[in-house]
Design a protein around this motif. Sequence first.
Motif, short mmCIF file in Angstrom:
data_model
loop_
_atom_site.label_atom_id
_atom_site.label_comp_id
_atom_site.label_asym_id
_atom_site.label_seq_id
_atom_site.Cartn_x
_atom_site.Cartn_y
_atom_site.Cartn_z
N TYR A 240 50.50 44.88 37.33
CA TYR A 240 49.15 44.24 37.68
C TYR A 240 49.09 43.35 38.87
O TYR A 240 48.37 43.41 39.79
CB TYR A 240 48.50 44.01 36.26
N VAL A 244 47.56 45.32 41.80
CA VAL A 244 46.03 44.99 42.01
C VAL A 244 45.82 43.72 42.88
O VAL A 244 44.88 43.64 43.83
CB VAL A 244 45.72 44.60 40.55
N LYS A 321 38.67 39.35 39.00
CA LYS A 321 40.05 39.95 39.41
C LYS A 321 40.83 38.88 40.40
O LYS A 321 41.68 38.55 39.96
CB LYS A 321 39.78 41.01 40.24
#
Length: 354
Positions: A240, A244, A321
């Motif tokens: 992640y 991401v 995020k």
Amino acid sequence: MVTSEARYAPVSLVTTVLNDLEGCRAFFAAMERQTLCPREIVVVDGGSRDGTWEFLQAYCPRLDYRLVVAREDGCNVARGRNLAIQRATHDIIVSTDVGCQWDDRWLEELAAPLLEDATLEAVMGSWMVRYEDLPDVWARVEFAMHREFALRATATAHASSRAIAYRKRLWERLGGYPEDLTLAADDMVFALLLHATTTRVAGTPTPRCFWERPATLRRFRREAERNFFGAGEADIWRTYGLLVGGRLLVEILAWPVGLLVGAVEIVWLGRLPVIGGLLLLAGVTLTALRLWRLRTALARYRERGGHGGWWRIPLFDYATKWSALRGYWRGWWQGRRRCWDCRQRLRQAGVSPW
């Protein structure tokens, strides 16, 4: 004290609290409505200053269970959980978080498998967020990001410690919750260690624990940063953090860098902005793909009564995020120095950082 209609089980219910007086009141009211009451409730206060500690000391249970309260100023959640379990006198531990809401059958369904099967070592509990409980538009935006905002636990689920049950001897075998993590992710680490240690696990698929959510975007960002800071400290979820994070970084930087490089190519090099154009194209493409992916969230937001403010969906996605990734890599760097024990326990158990 009311005892005539209550049903009891040899179970210790443990939780921690910090500055949540109203949450404590709701917690005891909900636990005393349970169809199966624990014989013991243990609460550890991390140093409340809002009257919570005084309330705990003075509280007189309405049912016939033993109430144990303890306090350690400045202790983190993992330390508080470990202290509560150390003080527990029963083999079956049920864990939750003050600040949730609970169905009346929550504790019975979570503890029953362990009460009925002596070979079972843990039960993963389900939880959900209910739309009617949401306090603000930003909470409704977050809700729209999920098809169903819930964990319907199976035997292999990574249950949060807001809804989990296990035997005290399993907690001892795992070494307890990792206290070297600053604040968050201790329950995820505990679940990872649990599944790496035993397969004698069951799940309760019906959500009877209801998670409450923040009311402002700022609080959502702080929550995301705090949770992923803990994950970074523990050195889990690297995929992640890299994938991401890499995509988000490229997406955000492609626009200004592309414009700058394009200007240099035109003004200083006297040519068409090939490199700058490619960077801008990458930024446009990644942004368009993100907006396309978020279209279902926008549709759910409108279906559930959200009006206008379509921009809230991508803003929430970007903001949380970015905060999560910032927290993750800060935590990862800090964890190299101070979370060696947690990381070593995960590696020794065979848990991959990816």
